[in-house]
Motif scaffolding. Sequence first.
Motif, PDB file in Angstrom:
ATOM      1  N   SER A 327       0.822  -1.372  -0.025  1.00 38.46           N
ATOM      2  CA  SER A 327      -0.018   0.020   0.103  1.00 38.46           C
ATOM      3  C   SER A 327       0.790   1.434  -0.063  1.00 38.46           C
ATOM      4  CB  SER A 327      -1.081  -0.107   1.060  1.00 38.46           C
ATOM      5  OG  SER A 327      -1.767   1.149   1.207  1.00 38.46           O
ATOM      6  N   PHE A 328       1.898   1.176   0.868  1.00 41.57           N
ATOM      7  CA  PHE A 328       2.829   2.455   0.875  1.00 41.57           C
ATOM      8  C   PHE A 328       3.583   2.503  -0.432  1.00 41.57           C
ATOM      9  CE2 PHE A 328       1.944   2.415   4.987  1.00 41.57           C
ATOM     10  CZ  PHE A 328       2.530   3.607   5.696  1.00 41.57           C
ATOM     11  N   ILE A 329       4.021   1.603  -1.204  1.00 36.45           N
ATOM     12  CA  ILE A 329       4.597   1.452  -2.513  1.00 36.45           C
ATOM     13  C   ILE A 329       3.617   1.867  -3.485  1.00 36.45           C
ATOM     14  CG2 ILE A 329       5.518   0.013  -4.301  1.00 36.45           C
ATOM     15  CD1 ILE A 329       6.736  -1.655  -2.026  1.00 36.45           C
ATOM     16  N   ARG A 330       2.313   1.630  -3.567  1.00 37.02           N
ATOM     17  CA  ARG A 330       1.420   2.136  -4.369  1.00 37.02           C
ATOM     18  C   ARG A 330       1.094   3.834  -4.143  1.00 37.02           C
ATOM     19  NH1 ARG A 330      -5.120   1.290  -3.477  1.00 37.02           N
ATOM     20  NH2 ARG A 330      -5.979   2.539  -5.079  1.00 37.02           N
ATOM     21  N   TYR A 331       1.169   4.243  -3.141  1.00 33.85           N
ATOM     22  CA  TYR A 331       1.048   5.795  -2.921  1.00 33.85           C
ATOM     23  C   TYR A 331       2.232   6.345  -2.958  1.00 33.85           C
ATOM     24  CZ  TYR A 331      -3.983   5.390  -1.923  1.00 33.85           C
ATOM     25  OH  TYR A 331      -5.132   5.202  -1.819  1.00 33.85           O
ATOM     26  N   ALA A 332       3.638   5.709  -3.317  1.00 37.11           N
ATOM     27  CA  ALA A 332       4.671   6.392  -3.159  1.00 37.11           C
ATOM     28  C   ALA A 332       4.910   7.641  -4.250  1.00 37.11           C
ATOM     29  CB  ALA A 332       5.941   5.534  -3.721  1.00 37.11           C
ATOM     30  N   PRO A 333       4.343   7.436  -5.311  1.00 38.41           N
ATOM     31  CA  PRO A 333       4.476   8.670  -6.461  1.00 38.41           C
ATOM     32  C   PRO A 333       3.839   9.664  -5.877  1.00 38.41           C
ATOM     33  CG  PRO A 333       3.988   6.530  -7.712  1.00 38.41           C
ATOM     34  CD  PRO A 333       3.847   6.248  -6.106  1.00 38.41           C
ATOM     35  N   GLN A 334       2.616   9.542  -5.361  1.00 39.71           N
ATOM     36  CA  GLN A 334       1.630  10.610  -4.648  1.00 39.71           C
ATOM     37  C   GLN A 334       2.083  11.243  -3.573  1.00 39.71           C
ATOM     38  OE1 GLN A 334      -2.430   9.690  -3.840  1.00 39.71           O
ATOM     39  NE2 GLN A 334      -2.368  11.502  -2.667  1.00 39.71           N
ATOM     40  N   ALA A 335       2.847  10.325  -2.639  1.00 43.14           N
ATOM     41  CA  ALA A 335       3.626  10.831  -1.603  1.00 43.14           C
ATOM     42  C   ALA A 335       4.816  11.981  -2.032  1.00 43.14           C
ATOM     43  CB  ALA A 335       4.124   9.686  -0.568  1.00 43.14           C
ATOM     44  N   PHE A 336       5.712  11.467  -3.130  1.00 45.39           N
ATOM     45  CA  PHE A 336       6.755  12.184  -3.579  1.00 45.39           C
ATOM     46  C   PHE A 336       6.355  13.621  -4.260  1.00 45.39           C
ATOM     47  CE2 PHE A 336       9.283  13.326  -7.551  1.00 45.39           C
ATOM     48  CZ  PHE A 336      10.678  13.258  -6.894  1.00 45.39           C
ATOM     49  N   ILE A 337       5.508  13.719  -5.020  1.00 48.30           N
ATOM     50  CA  ILE A 337       4.924  14.944  -5.503  1.00 48.30           C
ATOM     51  C   ILE A 337       4.461  15.840  -4.227  1.00 48.30           C
ATOM     52  CG2 ILE A 337       3.301  16.128  -6.818  1.00 48.30           C
ATOM     53  CD1 ILE A 337       5.712  14.570  -8.080  1.00 48.30           C
ATOM     54  N   THR A 338       3.507  15.233  -3.451  1.00 47.51           N
ATOM     55  CA  THR A 338       2.942  15.824  -2.345  1.00 47.51           C
ATOM     56  C   THR A 338       4.085  16.507  -1.252  1.00 47.51           C
ATOM     57  OG1 THR A 338       0.888  14.770  -2.188  1.00 47.51           O
ATOM     58  CG2 THR A 338       1.473  15.889  -0.619  1.00 47.51           C
ATOM     59  N   GLY A 339       5.098  15.619  -0.902  1.00 54.64           N
ATOM     60  CA  GLY A 339       6.028  16.029   0.095  1.00 54.64           C
ATOM     61  C   GLY A 339       7.030  17.206  -0.581  1.00 54.64           C
ATOM     62  N   LEU A 340       7.296  17.123  -1.844  1.00 59.56           N
ATOM     63  CA  LEU A 340       8.062  18.071  -2.525  1.00 59.56           C
ATOM     64  C   LEU A 340       7.632  19.480  -2.863  1.00 59.56           C
ATOM     65  CD1 LEU A 340      10.293  15.835  -4.652  1.00 59.56           C
ATOM     66  CD2 LEU A 340      11.002  16.861  -2.518  1.00 59.56           C
ATOM     67  N   PHE A 341       6.251  19.325  -3.494  1.00 57.87           N
ATOM     68  CA  PHE A 341       5.785  20.392  -4.266  1.00 57.87           C
ATOM     69  C   PHE A 341       4.610  20.971  -3.827  1.00 57.87           C
ATOM     70  CE2 PHE A 341       8.801  18.415  -7.183  1.00 57.87           C
ATOM     71  CZ  PHE A 341       9.719  18.996  -7.194  1.00 57.87           C
ATOM     72  N   ARG A 342       3.757  19.823  -2.988  1.00 59.53           N
ATOM     73  CA  ARG A 342       2.219  20.653  -2.820  1.00 59.53           C
ATOM     74  C   ARG A 342       2.306  21.299  -1.400  1.00 59.53           C
ATOM     75  NH1 ARG A 342      -2.350  16.139  -3.757  1.00 59.53           N
ATOM     76  NH2 ARG A 342      -3.505  17.944  -3.725  1.00 59.53           N
ATOM     77  N   PRO A 343       1.577  22.075  -1.070  1.00 63.36           N
ATOM     78  CA  PRO A 343      -0.045  22.354  -2.050  1.00 63.36           C
ATOM     79  C   PRO A 343       0.609  23.393  -3.486  1.00 63.36           C
ATOM     80  CG  PRO A 343       0.178  23.980  -0.142  1.00 63.36           C
ATOM     81  CD  PRO A 343       1.018  23.082   0.198  1.00 63.36           C
ATOM     82  N   LEU A 401       7.233  12.469   5.278  1.00 69.83           N
ATOM     83  CA  LEU A 401       6.312  13.309   5.839  1.00 69.83           C
ATOM     84  C   LEU A 401       5.061  13.623   5.025  1.00 69.83           C
ATOM     85  CD1 LEU A 401       8.759  16.450   6.328  1.00 69.83           C
ATOM     86  CD2 LEU A 401       7.827  14.784   8.022  1.00 69.83           C
ATOM     87  N   ALA A 402       5.075  13.291   3.877  1.00 68.34           N
ATOM     88  CA  ALA A 402       3.803  13.267   2.924  1.00 68.34           C
ATOM     89  C   ALA A 402       2.845  12.090   3.636  1.00 68.34           C
ATOM     90  CB  ALA A 402       4.156  13.223   1.620  1.00 68.34           C
ATOM     91  N   TYR A 403       3.367  10.884   3.886  1.00 63.88           N
ATOM     92  CA  TYR A 403       2.565   9.790   4.570  1.00 63.88           C
ATOM     93  C   TYR A 403       2.041  10.159   5.835  1.00 63.88           C
ATOM     94  CZ  TYR A 403       4.160   6.219   1.000  1.00 63.88           C
ATOM     95  OH  TYR A 403       4.715   5.686  -0.270  1.00 63.88           O
ATOM     96  N   GLY A 404       2.824  10.734   6.726  1.00 67.62           N
ATOM     97  CA  GLY A 404       2.230  10.899   8.122  1.00 67.62           C
ATOM     98  C   GLY A 404       1.677  12.203   8.189  1.00 67.62           C
ATOM     99  N   MET A 405       2.076  13.236   7.346  1.00 66.20           N
ATOM    100  CA  MET A 405       1.283  14.559   7.588  1.00 66.20           C
ATOM    101  C   MET A 405       0.544  14.814   6.459  1.00 66.20           C
ATOM    102  SD  MET A 405       0.051  16.797   9.622  1.00 66.20           S
ATOM    103  CE  MET A 405       0.858  15.829  11.168  1.00 66.20           C
ATOM    104  N   PRO A 406      -0.756  14.633   6.190  1.00 63.81           N
ATOM    105  CA  PRO A 406      -1.392  15.095   4.701  1.00 63.81           C
ATOM    106  C   PRO A 406      -2.039  16.491   4.920  1.00 63.81           C
ATOM    107  CG  PRO A 406      -2.676  13.666   6.105  1.00 63.81           C
ATOM    108  CD  PRO A 406      -1.559  13.769   6.862  1.00 63.81           C
ATOM    109  N   ASN A 407      -2.062  17.072   6.046  1.00 64.10           N
ATOM    110  CA  ASN A 407      -2.544  18.706   6.258  1.00 64.10           C
ATOM    111  C   ASN A 407      -1.624  19.349   5.616  1.00 64.10           C
ATOM    112  OD1 ASN A 407      -2.373  21.030   7.886  1.00 64.10           O
ATOM    113  ND2 ASN A 407      -4.721  20.335   7.819  1.00 64.10           N
ATOM    114  N   PHE A 408      -1.717  20.284   4.623  1.00 60.25           N
ATOM    115  CA  PHE A 408      -0.902  21.103   3.970  1.00 60.25           C
ATOM    116  C   PHE A 408      -0.369  21.995   4.833  1.00 60.25           C
ATOM    117  CE2 PHE A 408      -3.728  20.505  -0.094  1.00 60.25           C
ATOM    118  CZ  PHE A 408      -2.805  19.538  -0.430  1.00 60.25           C
ATOM    119  N   GLY A 409      -0.805  22.554   5.780  1.00 60.69           N
ATOM    120  CA  GLY A 409      -0.339  23.456   6.650  1.00 60.69           C
ATOM    121  C   GLY A 409       0.907  23.106   7.647  1.00 60.69           C
ATOM    122  N   SER A 410       0.625  21.860   8.143  1.00 53.84           N
ATOM    123  CA  SER A 410       1.481  21.158   9.065  1.00 53.84           C
ATOM    124  C   SER A 410       2.645  20.712   8.022  1.00 53.84           C
ATOM    125  CB  SER A 410       1.008  20.010   9.583  1.00 53.84           C
ATOM    126  OG  SER A 410      -0.204  20.555  10.593  1.00 53.84           O
TER     127      SER A 410
END
Length: 439
Positions: A327-343, A401-410
């Motif tokens: 499951s973590f591997i499946r979401y790795a691309p999304q976590a990669f983009i989120t952790g680096l560049f989102r919001p 961090l993207a896995y553990g903290m999905p809230n953009f502010g935090s």
Amino acid sequence: MLILPDRSRNHEKLKLAISLHILILVILFYGAYRRISVVRSGRGALFCGALVVKLSLTLLSFYIHTEVFKASDLAAYWHDAQSIADLMENKAVSYFTYLIDSQGSGDSPELLLKNQPRALLFAKILSFFYVITAGSAWLTAVWLSACSFAAAWYLFVVINRYFPALTPAIAFSLLFYPSAVFWSSGIQKEALAVPIIFTATALLFPFLLKKKPAAPIIRVAAALMLCIVLWYIKYYYAIVFVPLLFATALIGELSRRREYFSGRVNLQFILWISILISGVLIGRNMHIALSSEHFLSLVARTHHQVAASSVPENVAYMEELKATPLSFIRYAPQAFITGLFRPLPGDGTGSILSWGVALENGLLLIVCLLGFVFFIRQKFRPCSMAVIAGLVYCLSLAVFLAYGMPNFGSLMRYKASFLPFLLLLALAPFYQTYPGGKK
């Protein structure tokens, strides 16, 4: 409005403390400015500009955390800092005993965060500032930010000494990058964690570049002590940062001392990976949350809890994230983009602050893409293990961090721990040089 606790404040004492501390800060900053101006012509203006930005964002951070963020942890931290500081008024011995051993101390103040060891440690540190500032929260925020600024400036000077061609990139990344400066200011744990990361990196930076430093034993000991503090404040930063820093420093020192080892890149890489794995395994055994039995389930549970308690527009939610490796591997691309560049633009609640952060992240994405293109055009010019370690640090911590903290502010607050390094690595190819590579 967030009301900070104010139980026993002597206003005359407070006015005297504010006047005294402002005088001390002015003397320190002016002395630093004079010395910097003498040592390096033109550097004084950069120092003043960076200091103005830091102090301005410090006051903005304090205002936002007291007037805008209703659920801020600042009030709880300050309440406990005040409760611990009250021990000083009654009996100084009890205060210092509690700082060292809160469990063994006979005096136990009423605390809101007593069951959270990392938060309690931060409250203890704040209690020291509470005592010396006569309970001034904003003055405490300024002192913490001053320490943060000093660490950023120290790292700027150290890196710039080896790579003068990168002066604009280093200065902007460490001293002027809005999110990194903002989130490492004021009364928050990042105001301690980020300076520790900067200072430890600066102390061992010569080792990373295979250079002979002055007072090597003192540097290593000081960096080790700082990393121990980092572990107790933010262990999830330390589990990534500390093994990478010391493994890369050790490889650099071995390469400098042993000619045989210096010419064998494959051997260096194997040893580097071995040290990293050993460091991570040791760290996992030192904290129950990092053990294989708890780690994935804790991260997945935290992810869903944070998402459930946040505004939907302000979350990068991985709805089907489960406590399994697949499951973590499946979401790795999304976590990669989120952790680096989102919001990014289109994310968030649409507030002015949200749009500002999104615009900044959009520009960061463009800079990273262009930097990657420039790097390829240079035909992968040789770069040091330090650059590889920097990339691994930024990318792995971003995903984690993207896995553990999905809230953009935090998430933006936590990203202050690696964003300056990421931006510097992205900007370096624009100057036709890379730290550790050839001009």
